[in-house]
Scaffold this active site. Structure first.
Site, mmCIF file in Angstrom:
data_model
loop_
_atom_site.group_PDB
_atom_site.id
_atom_site.type_symbol
_atom_site.label_atom_id
_atom_site.label_comp_id
_atom_site.label_asym_id
_atom_site.label_seq_id
_atom_site.Cartn_x
_atom_site.Cartn_y
_atom_site.Cartn_z
ATOM 1 C CB ALA A 143 -0.921 -0.003 1.220
ATOM 2 C CG HIS A 197 7.467 -2.848 1.913
ATOM 3 N ND1 HIS A 197 6.233 -2.879 1.320
ATOM 4 C CD2 HIS A 197 7.245 -2.550 3.219
ATOM 5 C CE1 HIS A 197 5.295 -2.596 2.210
ATOM 6 N NE2 HIS A 197 5.885 -2.394 3.375
ATOM 7 C CG HIS A 218 4.793 -6.162 7.256
ATOM 8 N ND1 HIS A 218 5.415 -6.378 6.054
ATOM 9 C CD2 HIS A 218 4.314 -4.903 7.228
ATOM 10 C CE1 HIS A 218 5.321 -5.279 5.338
ATOM 11 N NE2 HIS A 218 4.673 -4.363 6.025
ATOM 12 N NE ARG A 229 10.915 -27.353 -7.467
ATOM 13 C CZ ARG A 229 9.844 -28.145 -7.328
ATOM 14 N NH1 ARG A 229 9.912 -29.248 -6.637
ATOM 15 N NH2 ARG A 229 8.709 -27.812 -7.907
ATOM 16 C CG HIS A 253 -1.870 -8.283 7.097
ATOM 17 N ND1 HIS A 253 -2.965 -7.667 7.627
ATOM 18 C CD2 HIS A 253 -1.229 -7.348 6.356
ATOM 19 C CE1 HIS A 253 -2.981 -6.398 7.230
ATOM 20 N NE2 HIS A 253 -1.943 -6.181 6.461
ATOM 21 C CG ASP A 276 1.222 -2.673 8.982
ATOM 22 O OD1 ASP A 276 1.420 -1.448 8.977
ATOM 23 O OD2 ASP A 276 1.331 -3.369 7.955
ATOM 24 N N GLY A 311 -2.676 -2.137 5.293
ATOM 25 C CA GLY A 311 -2.492 -2.142 6.741
ATOM 26 C C GLY A 311 -3.646 -2.867 7.419
HETATM 27 ZN ZN LIG Z 1 3.053 -0.635 7.773
#
Ligand SMILES: [Zn+2]
Length: 381
Positions: A143, A197, A218, A229, A253, A276, A311
């Site tokens: 996001a 990220h 996260h 693999r 999540h 989060d 979030g």
């Molecule tokens: Zn965040």
């Protein structure tokens, strides 16, 4: 300050649960555990409820309609902090998403003002800031708004406004241009680098580790997964014992069984809960404006116009309840909610467990897991 005795509770201490405990609180600190009440102390009978160290949320973008990136004054942070304290959170890191320099300067000024004024406020304490994703991979933005992402050529850390006093944590993708040097520079400046990220391969992750990265933002979200693999960032983070991982335990999540997988894979002191949470937390379902987009919240799930989860709308309390419902013991959940985050941000000598001489940051939960009392620095809030 008047002494307080919290009596008749089931205290979650590092060794397990202390039944029928009484805890003396003096000068904002935990005094004797199981000791006699000092003369003139206020006695609070907790009626056999569970007493835990206050929760520490190192990844929180706001609540009750207030977005950390939009904050202009300390009051707004106190409003979030009051809401959090009501849910057992006693320490938090306001978390920024990528934005303009001007926004960063405005928010950090407000956070600094809040840090200076918070001591007598009935709110969760701000311990520093988390810059999420300034240096993220544009292919793993989730996001976040990639137009504000940066790479590292040497001076970019110094461009980020900082607090005079407090922890600085930043989420980064080590595979971006200059990523490994960035990890080293953050360590030199006493920042906590966190891998997130990202779609870095194992070799790049090992280089980031060698440069000093020890934490992952996260786990499972906004990263490559664990395929049998293909190690992926999640596979690496799960199997690298020295790495601590934060996890969003909202059941959305990350699948509930995967929450257990993470718990089984990581050493006891290396998994920590985060919310989060975003601004609509505490407001219920509906449509909201967030980070330049419209987001909808339906049945506790957030979604932006690009179809990404934007979030969560949980608090640490919900994350705690999720793990308790999965059958995990209160002592183990408490480590993930308090002790492990305290250690990551360097506050474990004073925060994160119920032990003599630590700060009296505490939360008592009833049999359904709802807070009946939160104490911040020895004060009932
Ligand atoms: Zn965040």
């Amino acid at each position: 300050m008047q002494s307080i005795v919290l009596k008749n509770c089931r205290a979650v201490v590092p060794e397990g649960i202390l039944e029928n405990a009484s805890i003396v609180i003096e000068d904002g600190l935990i005094g004797e555990i199981g000791g006699r009440a000092p003369a003139g102390a206020e006695i609070i009978d907790l009626e056999d409820r569970l007493l835990l160290p206050g929760f520490i949320d190192i990844h929180n973008h706001g609540a009750v309609g207030i977005d950390v990136n939009g904050v202009e004054r300390a009051d707004e942070l106190f409003e979030i902090g009051r809401f959090l304290a009501g849910r057992g959170v006693t320490t938090w890191l306001p978390t920024l998403v990528p934005d303009s320099d001007e926004t960063y300067r405005r928010v950090i000024a407000a956070v600094g003002e809040a840090v200076r004024a918070q001591d007598n406020m009935p709110v969760a304490r701000i311990a520093g800031v988390h810059y999420e994703g300034v240096f993220a991979n544009t292919q793993m933005c989730g996001a976040l708004r990639p137009e504000f992402f940066r790479t590292f050529t040497g001076g970019e850390v110094n461009e980020l406004p900082t607090l005079a006093d407090g922890v600085h944590l930043t989420t980064l993708a080590p595979e971006i241009a200059g990523g490994i040097e960035l990890v080293g520079e953050l360590r030199r400046q006493n920042w906590i680098p966190s891998i997130g990220h990202t779609r870095a391969d194992a070799e790049t992750l090992e280089r980031a580790f060698a440069a000093g990265a020890r934490h992952v933002t996260h786990l499972f979200n906004a990263m490559t997964g664990a395929h049998h693999r293909e190690l992926g960032v999640a596979g690496w983070a799960l199997t690298k014992d020295e790495i601590s991982c934060e996890i969003i335990a909202d059941g959305i999540h990350v699948h509930p069984q995967m929450l257990l997988l993470a718990l089984h894979a990581k050493p006891a002191d290396r998994l920590l809960l985060v919310s989060d949470s975003v601004a609509p937390t505490g407001l219920g379902d509906g449509e909201y404006e967030l980070w330049g987009e419209r987001i909808t919240v339906t049945g506790g799930r957030t979604q932006n116009e690009r179809g990404s989860i934007a979030g969560s709308v949980i608090t640490m309390l919900d994350a705690v309840k999720t793990y308790l419902r999965l059958g995990v013991t209160p002592a183990c959940v408490s480590r993930m909610a308090s002790n492990n985050p305290a250690r990551l941000i360097g506050l474990d000598r004073t925060h994160g467990t119920i032990e003599t001489a630590k700060r009296a940051d505490l939360v008592a939960l009833d049999e359904r897991g709802n807070p009946v009392l939160t104490m911040v620095g020895g004060r009932v809030v």
